[in-house]
Design a protein around this motif. Sequence first.
Motif, mmCIF file in Angstrom:
data_model
loop_
_atom_site.group_PDB
_atom_site.id
_atom_site.type_symbol
_atom_site.label_atom_id
_atom_site.label_comp_id
_atom_site.label_asym_id
_atom_site.label_seq_id
_atom_site.Cartn_x
_atom_site.Cartn_y
_atom_site.Cartn_z
ATOM 1 N N ALA A 243 0.883 -1.214 0.016
ATOM 2 C CA ALA A 243 0.157 -0.143 0.175
ATOM 3 C C ALA A 243 0.764 1.287 -0.063
ATOM 4 N N MET A 244 2.058 1.132 0.923
ATOM 5 C CA MET A 244 2.902 2.405 0.878
ATOM 6 C C MET A 244 3.485 2.878 -0.435
ATOM 7 N N THR A 245 4.065 1.529 -1.119
ATOM 8 C CA THR A 245 4.637 1.752 -2.423
ATOM 9 C C THR A 245 3.499 2.168 -3.688
ATOM 10 N N ALA A 246 2.457 1.636 -3.599
ATOM 11 C CA ALA A 246 1.247 1.895 -4.365
ATOM 12 C C ALA A 246 1.261 3.259 -4.362
ATOM 13 N N THR A 247 0.838 3.782 -3.243
ATOM 14 C CA THR A 247 0.301 5.127 -2.831
ATOM 15 C C THR A 247 1.060 6.264 -3.330
ATOM 16 N N THR A 248 2.481 6.080 -2.917
ATOM 17 C CA THR A 248 3.600 7.056 -3.101
ATOM 18 C C THR A 248 3.706 7.123 -4.658
ATOM 19 N N THR A 249 3.722 6.022 -5.430
ATOM 20 C CA THR A 249 4.082 5.889 -6.664
ATOM 21 C C THR A 249 2.798 6.863 -7.390
ATOM 22 N N PHE A 250 1.767 6.263 -7.138
ATOM 23 C CA PHE A 250 0.559 6.815 -7.725
ATOM 24 C C PHE A 250 0.397 8.372 -7.668
ATOM 25 N N LEU A 251 0.724 8.949 -6.408
ATOM 26 C CA LEU A 251 0.674 10.311 -6.340
ATOM 27 C C LEU A 251 1.879 11.041 -7.104
ATOM 28 N N SER A 252 2.981 10.358 -7.229
ATOM 29 C CA SER A 252 3.987 11.080 -8.162
ATOM 30 C C SER A 252 3.533 10.990 -9.537
ATOM 31 N N LEU A 253 3.028 9.789 -9.850
ATOM 32 C CA LEU A 253 2.485 9.813 -11.252
ATOM 33 C C LEU A 253 1.376 10.730 -11.603
ATOM 34 N N LEU A 254 0.330 10.717 -10.578
ATOM 35 C CA LEU A 254 -0.594 11.816 -10.626
ATOM 36 C C LEU A 254 -0.199 13.287 -10.710
ATOM 37 N N ALA A 255 0.888 13.654 -9.884
ATOM 38 C CA ALA A 255 1.387 14.867 -10.045
ATOM 39 C C ALA A 255 2.058 15.114 -11.839
ATOM 40 N N LEU A 256 2.663 14.084 -12.258
ATOM 41 C CA LEU A 256 2.917 14.132 -13.714
ATOM 42 C C LEU A 256 2.074 14.562 -14.669
ATOM 43 N N VAL A 257 0.728 13.810 -14.499
ATOM 44 C CA VAL A 257 -0.297 13.835 -15.228
ATOM 45 C C VAL A 257 -0.836 15.197 -15.093
ATOM 46 N N LEU A 258 -1.023 15.720 -13.996
ATOM 47 C CA LEU A 258 -1.550 17.004 -13.758
ATOM 48 C C LEU A 258 -0.786 18.221 -14.348
ATOM 49 N N PHE A 259 0.567 18.145 -13.961
ATOM 50 C CA PHE A 259 1.534 19.465 -13.987
ATOM 51 C C PHE A 259 2.667 18.968 -15.176
ATOM 52 N N GLY A 260 2.640 17.928 -15.639
ATOM 53 C CA GLY A 260 4.072 17.474 -16.201
ATOM 54 C C GLY A 260 3.839 18.014 -17.665
ATOM 55 N N GLY A 261 2.778 18.376 -18.358
ATOM 56 C CA GLY A 261 2.692 18.974 -19.544
ATOM 57 C C GLY A 261 2.456 17.715 -20.680
ATOM 58 N N SER A 262 2.107 18.051 -21.636
ATOM 59 C CA SER A 262 1.363 17.254 -22.652
ATOM 60 C C SER A 262 2.636 16.223 -23.212
ATOM 61 N N ALA A 263 4.114 16.495 -22.926
ATOM 62 C CA ALA A 263 4.924 15.637 -23.529
ATOM 63 C C ALA A 263 4.897 14.395 -22.851
ATOM 64 N N ILE A 264 4.907 14.236 -21.559
ATOM 65 C CA ILE A 264 4.678 13.176 -20.911
ATOM 66 C C ILE A 264 3.590 12.787 -20.228
ATOM 67 N N GLU A 265 2.458 13.276 -20.603
ATOM 68 C CA GLU A 265 1.280 13.055 -19.956
ATOM 69 C C GLU A 265 0.604 11.452 -20.347
ATOM 70 N N GLY A 266 1.105 11.090 -21.678
ATOM 71 C CA GLY A 266 0.711 9.933 -22.049
ATOM 72 C C GLY A 266 1.390 8.691 -21.171
ATOM 73 N N PHE A 267 2.675 8.916 -21.125
ATOM 74 C CA PHE A 267 3.556 8.110 -20.379
ATOM 75 C C PHE A 267 2.811 8.051 -18.953
ATOM 76 N N ALA A 268 2.654 8.970 -18.616
ATOM 77 C CA ALA A 268 2.072 9.291 -16.874
ATOM 78 C C ALA A 268 0.725 8.451 -16.810
ATOM 79 N N LEU A 269 0.033 8.740 -17.724
ATOM 80 C CA LEU A 269 -1.463 8.063 -17.553
ATOM 81 C C LEU A 269 -1.329 6.461 -17.799
ATOM 82 N N VAL A 270 -0.438 5.922 -18.600
ATOM 83 C CA VAL A 270 -0.309 4.518 -18.819
ATOM 84 C C VAL A 270 0.291 4.044 -17.537
ATOM 85 N N MET A 271 1.435 4.654 -16.972
ATOM 86 C CA MET A 271 1.989 4.148 -15.530
ATOM 87 C C MET A 271 0.978 4.385 -14.404
ATOM 88 N N LEU A 272 0.111 5.347 -14.400
ATOM 89 C CA LEU A 272 -0.818 5.302 -13.305
ATOM 90 C C LEU A 272 -1.592 4.168 -13.487
#
Length: 319
Positions: A243-272
């Motif tokens: 739970a700890m690993t999944a939660t921290t990874t999920f929050l990091s990727l969510l930040a990339l989806v919201l603020f990472g820009g269009s260049a990495i949005e697709g990668f972040a969504l798939v990883m999420l």
Amino acid sequence: MRLLRIVPDNTRIKFVWFRRVSYPLSAAYSVLVIVLFLTVGLNFGIDFKGGTLIEMQSKAGAVDIAQIRHTANGLGFGEAEVQEFGTGGEVSMRFGMQPGGETAQQAVVVKARDAFASQYEFRRVETVGPRVSGELVQAGTLGVVLAIVGVLIYLWFRFEMPLAIGAIIGTLHDIVLTIGFFLITQLEFNLTSIAAILTIVGYSLNETVVVFDRTRELLRRYKTMPVAELLDLSVNSTLSRTAMTATTTFLSLLALVLFGGSAIEGFALVMLFGVVICTYSAMFISTPVLLYMDVRSAGAREEAQETARAKASAAKAKA
């Protein structure tokens, strides 16, 4: 200071029981993936299809998509795919691969600049010719296949056969469901997508190995405990870490989806999506599979081998 615990101690969730729901659910999703793959197909990007991708931003802020599409289609390079993205007047245009090699692809960029440069700022231009796209398809496919084969070989040597089969099923399950994510969302499938899939394979493998290592340990400790109860104990005892690993990874990727820009949005969504699926499969797919295999005998054989190796080492030391 008291440590943060997402999962309470002594949690006793019957994960194995939930296979009655998770197996039909994953099977139905897998069938849907096969149907979509054969009928709809992946939305391949210019990395694989070849062509020209142009991203530009309006200098005035407002965007007239209909006018852009009309102008782009009038350039004489066939029907262009025009999409607005972001909130700052950003537009992407895709032109199909033109006959005439690299020179013809560059002509698309020149004409597009002449048509739009006065009103739009060009932010990104990518051109992939037919030869390069063919090489990328071969290299990408070969890379994915070799990586997956390497992972499967590692699993085969890492565990006894029943555990290795369970881990392989879990990894393949995660790959299929991730491909399904591309098919359902029609997210562009490009070289970044391959990187995302390989990363998900690694994450899936890590999650499964953690649970299965605990399973092997418990097999040696509790020799008469029912297998279903032992598998539940394996997942529950690693649940806090998962739970700890999944939660921290999920929050990091969510930040990339919201603020990472269009260049990495697709990668972040798939990883999420991949983090959720890998966590789900480690608990509800690959672990319950062991219920149908002779894990008790496999554990006994492994323990006997380790005992024999320990005795051989001790005898060698005395000699």
